[in-house]
Design a protein around this motif. Structure first.
Motif, short mmCIF file in Angstrom:
data_model
loop_
_atom_site.label_atom_id
_atom_site.label_comp_id
_atom_site.label_asym_id
_atom_site.label_seq_id
_atom_site.Cartn_x
_atom_site.Cartn_y
_atom_site.Cartn_z
N ALA A 63 0.81 -1.23 -0.17
CA ALA A 63 -0.11 -0.01 0.06
C ALA A 63 0.81 1.32 0.07
O ALA A 63 0.33 2.38 0.06
CB ALA A 63 -1.03 -0.09 1.21
N THR A 64 2.09 0.95 0.08
CA THR A 64 2.96 2.41 0.22
C THR A 64 2.86 3.37 -1.04
O THR A 64 2.90 2.93 -2.06
CB THR A 64 4.39 1.86 0.32
N GLY A 65 2.57 4.55 -0.45
CA GLY A 65 2.38 5.58 -1.45
C GLY A 65 1.15 5.38 -2.45
O GLY A 65 1.20 6.32 -3.30
N LYS A 66 0.27 4.69 -1.93
CA LYS A 66 -0.97 4.47 -2.98
C LYS A 66 -2.05 5.02 -2.36
O LYS A 66 -2.36 5.17 -1.09
CB LYS A 66 -0.92 2.97 -3.31
N ARG A 67 -3.27 5.15 -3.10
CA ARG A 67 -4.65 5.33 -2.65
C ARG A 67 -5.37 4.08 -2.75
O ARG A 67 -5.49 3.63 -3.65
CB ARG A 67 -5.12 6.53 -3.81
N VAL A 68 -5.44 3.90 -1.48
CA VAL A 68 -5.93 2.47 -1.36
C VAL A 68 -7.60 2.67 -0.61
O VAL A 68 -8.09 3.53 -0.03
CB VAL A 68 -5.25 1.78 0.01
N VAL A 69 -8.20 1.63 -1.44
CA VAL A 69 -9.63 1.62 -1.07
C VAL A 69 -10.05 0.12 -0.27
O VAL A 69 -9.34 -0.84 -1.41
CB VAL A 69 -10.72 1.67 -2.11
N ILE A 70 -10.55 -0.01 0.68
CA ILE A 70 -10.88 -1.35 1.25
C ILE A 70 -12.22 -1.07 1.17
O ILE A 70 -13.23 -0.51 1.52
CB ILE A 70 -10.44 -1.47 2.88
N LYS A 88 2.42 2.63 5.10
CA LYS A 88 2.41 4.36 4.79
C LYS A 88 1.70 4.52 3.49
O LYS A 88 2.42 4.89 2.52
CB LYS A 88 3.93 4.72 4.95
N PRO A 89 0.33 4.48 3.40
CA PRO A 89 -0.12 4.73 2.03
C PRO A 89 -0.47 6.17 1.76
O PRO A 89 -0.33 6.85 3.13
CB PRO A 89 -1.58 3.91 2.15
N LEU A 90 -0.67 6.75 0.55
CA LEU A 90 -1.13 8.06 0.37
C LEU A 90 -2.43 8.46 1.04
O LEU A 90 -2.62 9.59 1.68
CB LEU A 90 -1.02 8.48 -0.96
#
Length: 263
Positions: A63-70, A88-90
């Motif tokens: 998820a690092t640096g990403k725009r994550v949707v759960i 550490k996601p965005l």
């Protein structure tokens, strides 16, 4: 686990699936909703990473640096959220199709029933945006098979979950984690070919010794009891193994042997 491919053209409506996650795939497939072995899932990968195991960099899901949707607001979704925080996601959004639960125990679920109420886990306290009454309708991505957007709509109460006109939206997404409810064992393939009987919930029906309706076929864990804890799967697997051992040694199920005993 279930699998589905989402067309990167107009997009394919997304049905409910258990946890799978990838953000980069072949050109005409979003494999974020595809099936992978236990070693390839988002959470199992993190377990292996924490244990010091080496992972194939090309297959890593981070998820690092990403725009994550759960997608999914239960325990698995909370596990995904906590793991994302470590990486550490965005940004992280967590969507649940069910409506927002009450802050206090609902009168519809009095003791000793499992209480219907809003739960805030440690992962939620750490951050992220939670929202309820959201249905994902499709994913779209780029020509290289990378998911880029999630499309959704607000929905009404169950069981219909009817779309609310004018609430359609889309949002940027680099990684989508599907952490949704277990709908029972996949029927296409082995279950249909064997022709074993199912119970009213769609799980494989067994007797008290884990024997199905077909002689020599046994089932245990989620396959027969539905969504449950891994400790139940371990316990039932051991008991089912004992029943299999009895069957192989005698040619009859433990239940049949019990019925044959004189009273």
């Amino acid at each position: 686990m279930r699998s589905v491919a989402a067309d990167l053209g107009p997009g394919l409506p997304i049905s409910r699936h258990f946890l799978k996650a990838r953000s980069k795939t072949p050109a005409n497939e979003i494999r974020g909703t595809s099936e992978f072995g236990p070693q390839d899932g988002f959470l199992p990968q993190q377990n292996r990473r924490c244990s010091g195991d080496s992972l194939d960099p090309a297959a890593e899901i981070l998820a690092t640096g990403k725009r994550v949707v759960i997608i999914g607001g239960g325990d698995t979704g909370a596990d995904c959220l906590g793991t994302c925080h470590r990486q550490k996601p965005l940004s992280v959004h967590q969507f649940e199709i069910m409506p927002l639960p009450p802050a206090e125990r609902s009168p519809q679920t009095p003791w000793p029933l499992w209480p219907m109420q809003l739960r805030v886990e440690g992962a939620h306290e750490e951050g992220g945006t939670r929202d309820w009454g959201i249905a994902t309708t499709k994913f779209t991505g780029d020509a290289n098979g990378n998911v880029k957007k999630l499309h959704g709509v607000r929905v009404g109460a169950p069981p219909k979950f009817e779309s609310i006109s004018g609430t359609e939206f889309e949002m940027d997404a680099d990684l989508v984690l599907l952490a949704m409810g277990f709908l029972g064992p996949v029927r296409a393939g082995m279950i249909e070919q064997l022709g074993v009987a199912l119970d009213r919930r769609g799980n494989v029906q067994t007797d008290e010794h884990y024997a199905t309706s077909i002689p020599g076929i046994f089932a245990a864990g989620d396959m027969r009891r539905g969504q449950s804890l891994v400790v139940w799967a371990i316990a039932e697997g051991r008991k089912a193994a004992a029943s299999v051992d009895h069957y192989l040694g005698t040619g009859v199920s433990a239940a049949a042997a019990h019925r044959r005993q004189p009273s």
